[in-house]
Design a protein around this motif. Structure first.
Motif, PDB file in Angstrom:
ATOM      1  N   ARG A 238       0.822  -1.209   0.000  1.00 58.60           N
ATOM      2  CA  ARG A 238       0.000   0.000   0.000  1.00 58.60           C
ATOM      3  C   ARG A 238       0.857   1.261   0.000  1.00 58.60           C
ATOM      4  O   ARG A 238       0.584   2.226  -0.727  1.00 58.60           O
ATOM      5  CB  ARG A 238      -0.924  -0.007   1.234  1.00 58.60           C
ATOM      6  N   ARG A 239       1.922   1.259   0.782  1.00 57.23           N
ATOM      7  CA  ARG A 239       2.793   2.437   0.852  1.00 57.23           C
ATOM      8  C   ARG A 239       3.574   2.659  -0.448  1.00 57.23           C
ATOM      9  O   ARG A 239       3.815   3.795  -0.853  1.00 57.23           O
ATOM     10  CB  ARG A 239       3.748   2.293   2.031  1.00 57.23           C
ATOM     11  N   LEU A 240       3.956   1.577  -1.100  1.00 60.55           N
ATOM     12  CA  LEU A 240       4.649   1.709  -2.379  1.00 60.55           C
ATOM     13  C   LEU A 240       3.722   2.264  -3.452  1.00 60.55           C
ATOM     14  O   LEU A 240       4.138   3.070  -4.293  1.00 60.55           O
ATOM     15  CB  LEU A 240       5.216   0.351  -2.821  1.00 60.55           C
ATOM     16  N   VAL A 241       2.458   1.827  -3.436  1.00 66.81           N
ATOM     17  CA  VAL A 241       1.471   2.353  -4.379  1.00 66.81           C
ATOM     18  C   VAL A 241       1.278   3.851  -4.152  1.00 66.81           C
ATOM     19  O   VAL A 241       1.245   4.649  -5.103  1.00 66.81           O
ATOM     20  CB  VAL A 241       0.128   1.605  -4.239  1.00 66.81           C
ATOM     21  N   GLU A 242       1.189   4.259  -2.889  1.00 66.96           N
ATOM     22  CA  GLU A 242       1.017   5.682  -2.565  1.00 66.96           C
ATOM     23  C   GLU A 242       2.228   6.494  -3.003  1.00 66.96           C
ATOM     24  O   GLU A 242       2.095   7.609  -3.515  1.00 66.96           O
ATOM     25  CB  GLU A 242       0.764   5.848  -1.071  1.00 66.96           C
ATOM     26  N   CYS A 243       3.435   5.926  -2.807  1.00 65.06           N
ATOM     27  CA  CYS A 243       4.663   6.610  -3.213  1.00 65.06           C
ATOM     28  C   CYS A 243       4.709   6.755  -4.738  1.00 65.06           C
ATOM     29  O   CYS A 243       5.057   7.821  -5.263  1.00 65.06           O
ATOM     30  CB  CYS A 243       5.876   5.844  -2.707  1.00 65.06           C
TER      31      CYS A 243
END
Length: 427
Positions: A75-80
């Motif tokens: 999820r954090r990689l997608v947001e980044c």
């Protein structure tokens, strides 16, 4: 006749529905009986096949990837990725590819990549107006590069199948160029379709929020810095870097992100052990199968047969590519690496192809096979996650197959894509 007995018994067992690992082991027994080799010698090969220190890298990398995949990293990689490219027309498709690139450098697995990134982005892309089959096709095709970028489990298998003569560290570094090439080509395809079909732009993320998102993602992305930095600097071997990556992944997931519950760790460990057990059984039996092939001189016979077709390296490379593409569609990647590397590597060396370069050629070929019917494991996972039929996914994938084939040709016939960074690092 020897080759017919060994390979024929293996193919027959596969057609009867036996798992590949056991088919390899039983075919090796048939081959040993045929050439009158004591079964004791075969058992020594089975045990010796997994009695290698370098193989410890596989369970460590699988565990590190599993911890990061289930601990909120995807999820954090997608947001980044959304911060970096989401504001462009067709931005969510670009986010999908970029997130796969980031996540692949942590998990080293196309299956994990497709499941993690797809579960987040496919529904979101559909919500923003992208066809669901297109969103699934982008996710599936974008995951192929995860097989190339470190920590690629398949690079470890290739090194093992090559008899340990090819450095895992060199393969890891060599995979960066082809991996980025595949990502770039996929992103160009997404930009083309975005302009042609007028897909929506995303919103620009405010600077303060963007910085917070990138800092959170940076903790997880430090895993690939640890792996690559440790290998390149000489501080760690590939196996040691895998162990350190597990410790870092555990620390980030449980003490920084804190999205994962402590009582779920035993289940994660159980799943990891099951995955690794299957791989180790496969390696053990493939080792015995390769031993019998060597005694029967099958690699030398195939080398001679290919050399009779042509002595031109480019023609032979094309023949090998076609063979790998076809086999990759009907059989899983790991057993093909273990079976075909001892057969094809001598051919490649005899025509002057670097073993590291050939490793990248093999991984790209078999990676395309993973998203191609009838036995494309990643294709099936992508279709299940995207909740679309295989037929719809394959139809949407057709232009991406063309792009992947173009990337394969570039990797095959431009060795510098694979070899530039290893030569720069002195590997």
């Amino acid at each position: 006749m020897d080759a017919f007995v060994l390979l024929g018994s293996f193919i027959l067992l596969i057609l009867l529905g036996m798992p590949v690992a056991y088919a390899l082991g039983l075919a090796a027994l048939v081959g040993a009986w045929w050439i009158d080799i004591p079964f004791d010698a075969l058992m020594i090969q089975v045990a010796g096949g997994i009695n290698k220190f370098s193989l410890l890298a596989i369970p460590f990398f699988v565990l590190a990837g599993a911890i990061m995949a289930e601990g909120g990293m995807s999820r954090r990689l997608v947001e980044c990725a959304n911060v970096l490219v989401g504001f462009i027309r067709g931005g969510l498709s670009l986010v999908n590819i970029l997130a796969s690139t980031f996540f692949g450098a942590i998990s080293g697995s196309s299956l994990a990549d497709t499941a993690s990134v797809g579960s987040v982005l496919i529904p979101e892309m559909e919500k923003k107006g992208y066809p669901r089959d297109y969103a699934t096709a982008v996710t599936v095709s974008g995951s192929v590069q995860a097989l190339l970028t470190p920590p690629s489990h398949n690079s470890v298998l290739y090194s093992l199948a090559a008899g340990g003569t090819v450095s895992i560290g060199s393969l890891f570094i060599a995979g960066i160029g082809p991996g980025l090439l595949l990502s770039a080509i996929m992103m160009l395809m997404c930009l083309f379709f975005a302009k042609k079909r007028n897909y929506p732009k995303g919103e620009v993320i405010p600077m303060k929020q963007a910085l917070k998102i990138c800092v959170e993602a940076l903790w997880g992305m430090m895993t690939m810095v640890i792996i690559l930095g440790g290998i390149i600097s000489g501080i760690f071997t590939a196996t040691e870097s895998a162990a350190v990556a597990v410790l870092w992944a555990f620390f980030v997931t449980m003490f920084i992100y804190r999205d994962y519950k402590w009582n779920e760790l035993p289940k994660l460990m159980h799943r990891t052990v099951r995955t690794v057990s299957v791989v180790m059984i496969l390696i053990a039996f493939a080792s015995s199968f390769g031993y019998i092939m060597t005694l029967m001189q099958i690699p030398a016979q195939i080398t001679g047969a290919l050399m009779t077709i042509s002595e031109n390296r480019y023609v032979i490379l094309m023949c090998v590519n076609i063979m790998l593409l076809i086999l990759g569609t009907v059989m899983d990647m790991a057993p093909l690496i273990l079976i075909l590397t001892p057969i094809l590597l001598p051919v490649m060396i005899s025509i002057g192809v670097d073993p590291v370069h050939f490793g990248m050629i093999m991984l790209v070929n078999l990676g395309i096979g993973l998203i191609t019917p009838p036995v494309g494991g990643v294709l099936f996972v992508g279709a299940a996650v995207g909740k679309v039929t295989i037929e719809q996914t394959v139809k949407a994938l057709l232009p991406f197959y063309v792009a992947l084939f173009a990337a394969l040709m570039a990797v095959t016939y431009i060795p510098a894509i694979s070899l530039f960074l290893p030569s720069l690092m002195g590997n």
